[in-house]
Design a protein around this motif. Sequence first.
Motif, PDB file in Angstrom:
ATOM      1  N   THR A 208       0.905  -1.153   0.186  1.00 59.91           N
ATOM      2  CA  THR A 208      -0.085   0.103   0.416  1.00 59.91           C
ATOM      3  C   THR A 208       1.070   0.926   0.006  1.00 59.91           C
ATOM      4  O   THR A 208       0.613   2.544  -0.407  1.00 59.91           O
ATOM      5  N   GLU A 209       1.900   1.207   0.857  1.00 59.92           N
ATOM      6  CA  GLU A 209       2.785   2.486   1.249  1.00 59.92           C
ATOM      7  C   GLU A 209       3.690   2.578  -0.455  1.00 59.92           C
ATOM      8  O   GLU A 209       4.005   3.775  -1.112  1.00 59.92           O
ATOM      9  N   ALA A 212       0.716   4.339  -2.944  1.00 64.70           N
ATOM     10  CA  ALA A 212      -0.148   4.847  -2.751  1.00 64.70           C
ATOM     11  C   ALA A 212       1.295   6.291  -3.181  1.00 64.70           C
ATOM     12  O   ALA A 212       1.391   7.442  -2.915  1.00 64.70           O
ATOM     13  N   GLU A 215      -0.030   8.390  -5.730  1.00 63.15           N
ATOM     14  CA  GLU A 215      -0.686  10.102  -5.259  1.00 63.15           C
ATOM     15  C   GLU A 215      -0.316  11.228  -5.372  1.00 63.15           C
ATOM     16  O   GLU A 215      -1.198  12.353  -5.544  1.00 63.15           O
ATOM     17  N   TYR A 230      -6.603   2.907  -7.700  1.00 64.24           N
ATOM     18  CA  TYR A 230      -6.207   1.386  -7.176  1.00 64.24           C
ATOM     19  C   TYR A 230      -6.884  -0.276  -6.838  1.00 64.24           C
ATOM     20  O   TYR A 230      -8.120  -0.208  -6.598  1.00 64.24           O
TER      21      TYR A 230
END
Length: 368
Positions: A208-209, A212, A215, A230
């Motif tokens: 997830t990091e 992200a 983003e 995502y």
Amino acid sequence: MSAPYGGPMSTIPPLLLERLVESLRDGVLVVDSEHRILHANAPARTLLQLPEEPVGLRMEESVADYRVSLLVDGCLSSGTAAERELSDPLDVRHILAQAVPVVDPVTSTAVEVLVILRDETRVRRLETVRRDFVANVSHELRTPVAAIQLLVETLLGGALDERAVAHEFVSRIGLEVAHMGQMVAELIELSTIESGRLSLRMEPTPVTELVAAAERLRPLADERRLQLRYEVDPTTPHVFGDGTRLGQVVRNLVHNAIKFTQPGGSITVSARRAEDDGDMVELTVTDTGCGIAADDLRRVFERFYKADRSRRREGEGSGLGLAIARHTVEAHGGRIAVESTPGRGASFVVLLPAFRGAGTMTTGRRRG
Ligand SMILES: Nc1ncnc2c1ncn2[C@@H]1O[C@H](COP(=O)(O)OP(=O)(O)O)[C@@H](O)[C@H]1O
Ligand SMILES: [Mg+2]
């Protein structure tokens, strides 16, 4: 080796000499004055495509490349050393052949010829890569420098007094400088990676990091009216790697997707455990953009490679992003690949090793 050579070599025990010749990386071929092969070590047999047992055969019937015979002839008749390059017609393989005569001390004639064969293919390829690299850097830097020069001249030639024009020109100079700055930063990054000085902070990193990291590009995507979504499978294990560097890889891929997708399109970043290798995590960046032609697919990871050079606009990339991405991924023991249907989009797939320590238990469970 069967022939007596005389001189200092004869003090080396024959078995040792044989081992020495066999362990050389260069090919060693010894022929007599009738072109009969007296010895050929393993590299010589490979480089000249000789039969398994060439001793006793004449060169004309066993060595495919006639140029070796010519070289030996020249050496026998002149009694002096000679060399020649044996490049193949496609210029893929480069072999340097050196022929040294073995002279009978009594008759002073060459009785045998020692042919040493060195495979220079790799060295040549490196030379080409280096030359292309310098040419590419010069070209990529010359373009913005020429633009800046022209803008400055125009400003000094009078445009400076027209506020609106001056403003426009200075901001274009700014774009060119930003482009050059980006390129210099990427070159430094690439050279750090290639010199092996890249230090990775390897640690369990949640996907997830990494996802992200894209983003930060949302404003750019919004501006180009692109959907950025995502799709992360919640059972995906952590990746074992450097979160910052891998985040940059994801960001690079998403940045490309934004650049090469027309307004109204979409970009999807997805993550899951790789289907055919449970020890790997698969990160994918898919877009609905212009895609990449089949001929370019193999090459997009090369340094400086840009599929469509005609489309270069100011501020656009230098063609180093994917080369850096590939190096970074491979330094993690991973792989990166691309698939595309021209006109319908591209999909970059990154495989990274999953973290296999205790943390995996809580974050992932094997499917199937
Ligand atoms: N998502 C994509 N869609 C279409 N073409 C792409 C995409 N990503 C990369 N490419 C092609 O690969 C080339 C190399 O990409 P990259 O190394 O990131 O360089 P740059 O972004 O600086 O042009 C691009 O110039 C482009 O031709
Ligand atoms: Mg790029």
